[in-house]
Write an enzyme that holds these catalytic residues in place. Structure first.
Site, mmCIF file in Angstrom:
data_model
loop_
_atom_site.group_PDB
_atom_site.id
_atom_site.type_symbol
_atom_site.label_atom_id
_atom_site.label_comp_id
_atom_site.label_asym_id
_atom_site.label_seq_id
_atom_site.Cartn_x
_atom_site.Cartn_y
_atom_site.Cartn_z
ATOM 1 N N TYR A 18 0.796 -1.224 0.000
ATOM 2 C CA TYR A 18 0.000 0.000 0.000
ATOM 3 C C TYR A 18 0.836 1.284 0.000
ATOM 4 O O TYR A 18 0.295 2.380 -0.037
ATOM 5 C CB TYR A 18 -0.989 0.000 1.171
ATOM 6 C CG TYR A 18 -2.107 -0.982 0.919
ATOM 7 C CD1 TYR A 18 -3.361 -0.546 0.535
ATOM 8 C CD2 TYR A 18 -1.886 -2.349 1.009
ATOM 9 C CE1 TYR A 18 -4.374 -1.443 0.258
ATOM 10 C CE2 TYR A 18 -2.882 -3.252 0.736
ATOM 11 C CZ TYR A 18 -4.129 -2.801 0.358
ATOM 12 O OH TYR A 18 -5.120 -3.692 0.070
ATOM 13 N N LYS A 72 1.712 -15.822 4.179
ATOM 14 C CA LYS A 72 2.086 -16.699 3.063
ATOM 15 C C LYS A 72 3.601 -16.860 3.117
ATOM 16 O O LYS A 72 4.331 -16.497 2.187
ATOM 17 C CB LYS A 72 1.604 -16.034 1.742
ATOM 18 C CG LYS A 72 1.717 -16.890 0.519
ATOM 19 C CD LYS A 72 0.699 -18.009 0.439
ATOM 20 C CE LYS A 72 0.916 -18.841 -0.809
ATOM 21 N NZ LYS A 72 0.216 -20.144 -0.766
ATOM 22 N N ASP A 99 -4.279 -18.687 1.541
ATOM 23 C CA ASP A 99 -5.174 -19.414 0.635
ATOM 24 C C ASP A 99 -6.048 -20.402 1.410
ATOM 25 O O ASP A 99 -7.256 -20.517 1.173
ATOM 26 C CB ASP A 99 -4.379 -20.123 -0.475
ATOM 27 C CG ASP A 99 -3.102 -20.771 0.023
ATOM 28 O OD1 ASP A 99 -2.678 -20.487 1.165
ATOM 29 O OD2 ASP A 99 -2.512 -21.586 -0.714
ATOM 30 N N ASP A 127 -7.310 -6.862 3.599
ATOM 31 C CA ASP A 127 -8.271 -6.170 2.739
ATOM 32 C C ASP A 127 -9.172 -7.204 2.059
ATOM 33 O O ASP A 127 -10.405 -7.098 2.064
ATOM 34 C CB ASP A 127 -7.471 -5.363 1.691
ATOM 35 C CG ASP A 127 -8.336 -4.348 0.958
ATOM 36 O OD1 ASP A 127 -9.527 -4.243 1.279
ATOM 37 O OD2 ASP A 127 -7.806 -3.652 0.074
ATOM 38 N N ASP A 132 -13.355 -8.400 3.097
ATOM 39 C CA ASP A 132 -14.488 -8.337 2.154
ATOM 40 C C ASP A 132 -15.145 -9.711 2.063
ATOM 41 O O ASP A 132 -16.371 -9.840 2.027
ATOM 42 C CB ASP A 132 -14.015 -7.917 0.753
ATOM 43 C CG ASP A 132 -14.170 -6.411 0.518
ATOM 44 O OD1 ASP A 132 -14.005 -5.654 1.487
ATOM 45 O OD2 ASP A 132 -14.455 -6.002 -0.630
#
Ligand code: ATP
Length: 345
Positions: free
Chosen positions: A125, A173, A206, A230, A234
């Site tokens: 970001y 990850k 994942d 993020d 959602d």
């Protein structure tokens, strides 16, 4: 009696509708509860860019700086020029995004109650993308030990505050980002040792995305980095019925901004059909944050009003009084009126 000054960003798309519903709720609290809010309207976003050539004009920034806390309706295409600037300026290192199942709202499981605790200042970001010639780009992702430590600490404290399940899953990850995410997960393990009452585990992002669909009720606190947070938040919002019910807080040491998780949703702008619940629940989070900083013994009152906001929402949903996005037939203004008149303070 303390007076709290709230900077209210009106935003774009469905933003002004939600800001309006939020203002009505804050005015009702001021009129009936004894907690006093002074609302300062703030222009920021696409419309501000057109009017003042800057998505976050200096006078808007100043109004936010002078306020005790900021409540922000969604901003459109230029969201990054507003919220990323504010997050950086106020060092709002924790992005808190709860997802909860409510009655009569389609959820994958009836008892989901989790919160995504997302690192809010680093990762991709920072916008560090560099073209290499015309057909390649290098993007840089920042992870620091300091930010990782701060967000991990917040996540464990949040698990203790929430109380019920007391669990933290660190999502990363590290099998691909072997340096950055290995450091992030290592630090979360280190912090976990200070919280023996909190169950700690790790998950690759994942696998976590899959398990959020398979067993969402198992999660309590999901601790993760900026981009993964993020995306997962959602997803979590959709698992419990959609973005219309999803609030968020951007928390720093001395300042905080509360806002719906969703964006400006231009597809439903100016139709009076946006669900203002995301804004109402953001106000509940704002009251809890003000309570955590309160020095005038108003803590209980602030928490009480926050709980009433959520109970009012639950009451309306039980009666099937809902907005269109979650299967009802009420427009934004009708739902807001019902909400305000049911909220007995
Ligand atoms: P951004 O990229 O800015 O974060 P987004 O990808 O999260 O935005 P949104 O515009 O926020 O996308 O929302 C996606 C869809 O969800 C919208 O098109 C809209 O249909 C629905 N939606 C979002 N918020 C609400 C709301 N408050 N009430 C009803 N529907 C909503």
């Amino acid at each position: 009696m303390t007076r709290y000054s709230i900077s209210l960003v009106n935003g774009d798309g469905i933003g002004p509708d939600l800001a309006n519903s939020g203002r009505m709720l804050l005015d009702t609290i001021t009129d009936y509860s004894g907690i006093k809010f002074d609302i300062v309207d703030v222009e920021a976003g696409d419309n501000a860019l057109i009017k003042y050539s800057k998505a976050l004009p200096d006078f808007s920034f100043d109004s936010i700086k002078k306020s005790d806390v900021c409540l922000k309706a969604p901003v459109g295409e230029h969201a990054a020029d507003v919220i990323l600037v504010l997050r950086r300026h106020f060092e709002l290192y924790a992005n808190i995004r709860p997802a909860k199942s409510y009655p009569n709202v389609k959820s994958l499981h009836p008892s989901v109650d989790l919160v995504v605790v997302r690192e809010n200042t680093e990762d991709i970001y920072l916008g560090w993308e560099f073209p290499i010639g015309n057909d390649a780009v290098i993007g840089l992702r920042l992870t620091t030990a300091e930010a990782s430590r701060k967000i991990a600490q917040y996540a464990f404290e949040e698990a203790m505050r929430r109380g019920d399940k007391k669990s933290v899953v660190c999502v990363h990850k590290s099998n691909v980002m072997r340096v950055g995410d290995t450091m992030f997960s290592g630090i979360s393990k280190e912090i976990a040792r200070k919280f023996p009452d909190v169950e700690f585990s790790e998950s690759y992002v994942d696998a976590c995305a899959m398990n959020l669909i398979r067993n969402p009720e198992k999660y309590d606190v999901l601790l993760t980095t900026n981009l993964f947070g993020d995306i997962l938040s959602d997803e979590a919002a959709q698992v419990v019925g959609g973005l219309g019910l999803a609030p968020a807080g951007n928390i720093g040491k001395t300042f905080a901004i509360f806002e719906p998780v969703h964006g400006a949703a231009f597809d439903i702008a100016n139709k009076n059909i946006a669900n203002p619940s995301s804004m109402f629940l953001s106000i509940k989070m704002m009251l809890e944050w003000l309570a955590s900083r309160n020095k005038n013994n108003e803590e209980t009152k602030l928490i009480e009003v926050g709980t009433k906001i959520e109970n009012t929402l639950v009451g309306l949903l039980r009666e099937n009084l809902k907005t269109i996005d979650i299967g009802g037939n009420l427009h934004t203004d009708e739902f807001t009126k019902n909400f305000i008149s049911k909220l007995i303070l």
